[in-house]
Motif scaffolding. Structure first.
Motif, PDB file in Angstrom:
ATOM      1  N   LYS A  66     -62.597  63.273  28.789  1.00  0.00           N
ATOM      2  CA  LYS A  66     -62.588  63.385  30.391  1.00  0.00           C
ATOM      3  C   LYS A  66     -63.460  64.257  30.872  1.00  0.00           C
ATOM      4  CE  LYS A  66     -58.640  66.910  30.642  1.00  0.00           C
ATOM      5  NZ  LYS A  66     -57.374  66.998  31.139  1.00  0.00           N
ATOM      6  N   LEU A  67     -64.070  63.708  31.946  1.00  0.00           N
ATOM      7  CA  LEU A  67     -65.194  64.260  32.552  1.00  0.00           C
ATOM      8  C   LEU A  67     -65.006  64.743  34.134  1.00  0.00           C
ATOM      9  CD1 LEU A  67     -68.415  65.252  32.437  1.00  0.00           C
ATOM     10  CD2 LEU A  67     -68.417  62.654  32.990  1.00  0.00           C
ATOM     11  N   HIS A  68     -65.345  65.853  34.662  1.00  0.00           N
ATOM     12  CA  HIS A  68     -65.159  66.186  35.840  1.00  0.00           C
ATOM     13  C   HIS A  68     -66.345  66.524  36.495  1.00  0.00           C
ATOM     14  CE1 HIS A  68     -64.003  68.181  39.523  1.00  0.00           C
ATOM     15  NE2 HIS A  68     -62.828  67.518  39.790  1.00  0.00           N
ATOM     16  N   MET A  69     -66.602  66.247  37.740  1.00  0.00           N
ATOM     17  CA  MET A  69     -67.952  66.323  38.299  1.00  0.00           C
ATOM     18  C   MET A  69     -67.938  66.763  39.598  1.00  0.00           C
ATOM     19  SD  MET A  69     -71.076  63.817  36.769  1.00  0.00           S
ATOM     20  CE  MET A  69     -72.273  65.019  37.514  1.00  0.00           C
ATOM     21  N   THR A  70     -68.585  67.873  40.231  1.00  0.00           N
ATOM     22  CA  THR A  70     -68.686  68.008  41.453  1.00  0.00           C
ATOM     23  C   THR A  70     -69.971  68.152  41.682  1.00  0.00           C
ATOM     24  OG1 THR A  70     -66.411  69.225  41.376  1.00  0.00           O
ATOM     25  CG2 THR A  70     -68.059  69.402  43.253  1.00  0.00           C
ATOM     26  N   ALA A  71     -70.706  67.608  42.792  1.00  0.00           N
ATOM     27  CA  ALA A  71     -72.054  67.762  43.257  1.00  0.00           C
ATOM     28  C   ALA A  71     -72.157  68.172  44.721  1.00  0.00           C
ATOM     29  CB  ALA A  71     -72.756  66.571  42.670  1.00  0.00           C
ATOM     30  N   CYS A  72     -73.422  68.827  44.970  1.00  0.00           N
ATOM     31  CA  CYS A  72     -73.651  68.818  46.705  1.00  0.00           C
ATOM     32  C   CYS A  72     -74.991  68.903  46.610  1.00  0.00           C
ATOM     33  CB  CYS A  72     -73.072  70.395  46.996  1.00  0.00           C
ATOM     34  SG  CYS A  72     -74.033  71.771  46.323  1.00  0.00           S
ATOM     35  N   VAL A  73     -75.510  68.392  48.009  1.00  0.00           N
ATOM     36  CA  VAL A  73     -76.802  68.615  48.601  1.00  0.00           C
ATOM     37  C   VAL A  73     -76.787  69.463  49.848  1.00  0.00           C
ATOM     38  CG1 VAL A  73     -78.796  67.329  49.467  1.00  0.00           C
ATOM     39  CG2 VAL A  73     -77.300  66.414  47.720  1.00  0.00           C
ATOM     40  N   PRO A  87     -82.425  71.057  46.555  1.00  0.00           N
ATOM     41  CA  PRO A  87     -81.215  71.791  46.515  1.00  0.00           C
ATOM     42  C   PRO A  87     -80.081  71.097  46.119  1.00  0.00           C
ATOM     43  CG  PRO A  87     -81.789  71.337  48.921  1.00  0.00           C
ATOM     44  CD  PRO A  87     -82.870  70.843  48.269  1.00  0.00           C
ATOM     45  N   VAL A  88     -79.914  70.342  45.066  1.00  0.00           N
ATOM     46  CA  VAL A  88     -78.864  69.902  44.503  1.00  0.00           C
ATOM     47  C   VAL A  88     -78.126  70.841  43.451  1.00  0.00           C
ATOM     48  CG1 VAL A  88     -78.240  68.026  43.020  1.00  0.00           C
ATOM     49  CG2 VAL A  88     -80.071  67.705  44.871  1.00  0.00           C
ATOM     50  N   GLY A  89     -76.880  70.963  43.803  1.00  0.00           N
ATOM     51  CA  GLY A  89     -76.033  71.806  42.707  1.00  0.00           C
ATOM     52  C   GLY A  89     -74.989  70.847  42.175  1.00  0.00           C
ATOM     53  N   VAL A  90     -74.509  71.179  40.898  1.00  0.00           N
ATOM     54  CA  VAL A  90     -73.495  70.675  40.109  1.00  0.00           C
ATOM     55  C   VAL A  90     -72.573  71.390  39.438  1.00  0.00           C
ATOM     56  CG1 VAL A  90     -74.930  70.293  38.152  1.00  0.00           C
ATOM     57  CG2 VAL A  90     -73.378  68.400  38.599  1.00  0.00           C
ATOM     58  N   GLU A  91     -71.287  70.914  39.154  1.00  0.00           N
ATOM     59  CA  GLU A  91     -70.390  71.549  38.264  1.00  0.00           C
ATOM     60  C   GLU A  91     -69.676  70.452  37.420  1.00  0.00           C
ATOM     61  OE1 GLU A  91     -68.042  75.455  38.583  1.00  0.00           O
ATOM     62  OE2 GLU A  91     -66.959  73.791  39.412  1.00  0.00           O
TER      63      GLU A  91
END
Length: 415
Positions: A349-356, A303-307
């Protein structure tokens, strides 16, 4: 913020396109240089492959090239009954001994190869020149003799909520407690349980039309299902989308919404045919996402999510951006893999959000990495690695360790 422009005009797929029943072979292609495009045999996969063929045709008018579509049935499609986490038998390779990490990594790659291995065998036997993949289905580590030649302009990467016909709910939050939501993704299951613990989540497998039929069955259990918005758009069924789901409600899968073209590594003839089809913003953005996933050793059943968002910038726009690298990247040579050449000379320019998220939804770690300046595909990929390490350091490692332990116990018959 997701960019949708490309020099090759690859944005999106014709919404009402249907796959052609016949393919160009034999006498119809006499005198033409053929580049067979391999794909899975589902209706959606055929639509996507024909879309790629149309783009390639448009890029090479009068060149004497042809791009016939060659569908194949693959192992992951032949089993539409078992839940994905049982079918794939994946583990996250994080936080264990070196041996266990290697075993877990291997299982992750084997799991995803259920959708790719047979096509790759045909590629290496030169029965195919290109494989058209949904990028989210591809392992982060490809066979030694294969590479991604291009990634097309990305469709909407988000998840879509589809509510049963006749029900008036507009959002997941509208569903009454106890309502059943269908999905085949452990990532979605975990995030739905986190946000809406009163809902029940049930596995649902099959092609898109099969899932929609199960949803709308008056005697069926489902009030709603969650699907990839990109697939619904490509099928021309966007009118069935009740709403698009975005953060913080749910973060999407790595590579979701993107089509990737896999080729034999170093095949100069095929590389030349693909040289203008890729979208560098899609390639850098998904490169960062896949770098993150490779570090976490996750997959469909983790369950890894990203944006991720990526925007081109000029030299005059970079003063206030964080530059996470000490030196500029080395010059990329013309014979390097095509992804390494992607967007040469560009700044972004790069923006990352991630979750476990834990499988029961009770634990979640979210990491917002902020905006950074990157100067190439390899830098974007490396930034993904670093974001993953930060995510693990904030508690993601413990969640992945727990998931890995539960799966090991299940395999051994202890859980």
């Amino acid at each position: 913020m997701q960019d949708t422009t490309s020099a090759a005009s690859t944005s999106g797929v014709s919404k009402q396109r249907t796959p052609q029943p016949t393919y160009k072979h034999g006498n119809e292609e006499q005198g033409k240089d053929r580049f067979p495009l391999g794909t899975r045999a589902s209706q959606l996969a055929l639509i996507q492959a024909h879309h790629v063929a149309e783009i390639l045709d448009s890029l090479h008018p009068g060149a004497g090239y042809s791009f016939p579509v060659a569908p194949m049935s693959v192992a992951g499609d032949r089993n539409k009954k078992d839940p994905l986490y049982l079918l794939t038998n994946q583990q996250a390779g994080t936080g264990q001994s070196e041996v266990l990490q290697q075993e877990a990594t291997a299982k992750t790659q084997i799991a995803k190869s259920l959708w790719t291995e047979e096509l790759e065998e045909a590629l290496m036997e030169r029965k195919l020149d290109v494989i058209v993949h949904c990028l989210k289905d591809m392992p982060t580590q490809l066979p030694e003799n294969c590479e991604i030649g291009a990634i097309l302009t990305r469709e909407d990467p988000h998840d879509a909520l589809v509510v049963k016909k006749g029900l008036g709910y507009e959002r997941l939050s509208d569903l009454p407690e106890g309502s059943v939501v269908g999905t085949s993704s452990v990532r979605r299951i975990a995030q739905v349980r986190k946000m809406y613990p009163g809902l029940k989540v049930m596995d649902i497998r099959g092609n898109l039309d099969t899932r929609l039929r199960k949803l709308d069955d008056p005697n069926g259990p489902f009030s709603a299902i969650i699907l990839a918005a990109a697939g619904m758009n490509r099928m021309g069924w966007q009118d069935r989308i009740t709403c698009t789901m975005k953060s913080p409600e749910i973060l999407y899968a790595v590579g979701q919404g993107a089509l990737a073209l896999e080729i034999r590594a170093g095949d100069a003839r095929v590389k030349q045919a693909l040289r203008r089809v890729g979208d560098w913003k899609a390639e850098w953005g998904t490169g960062a996402e896949r770098g993150l996933l490779r570090e976490l050793e996750g997959g469909c059943s983790v369950p890894v999510g990203v944006e991720a968002f990526i925007e081109e910038v000029s030299e005059t726009d970079i003063e206030d951006l964080v530059r996470p690298f000490d030196k500029d990247p080395e010059e990329v040579k013309d014979d390097a893999p095509l992804l390494h050449q992607s967007g040469r000379g560009k700044l972004a320019k790069l923006h990352m959000t991630a979750c476990v998220t834990s499988l029961d939804g009770k634990k979640q770690v979210v990491h917002d990495a902020g905006w950074v300046l990157v100067k190439g595909f390899l830098e974007a990929e490396e930034w993904g690695h670093r974001v993953a390490k930060d995510l693990m350091g904030k508690g993601g490692k413990e969640i992945l360790d727990e998931i890995n332990l539960v799966r090991q116990q299940r395999e051994q018959g202890l859980a």
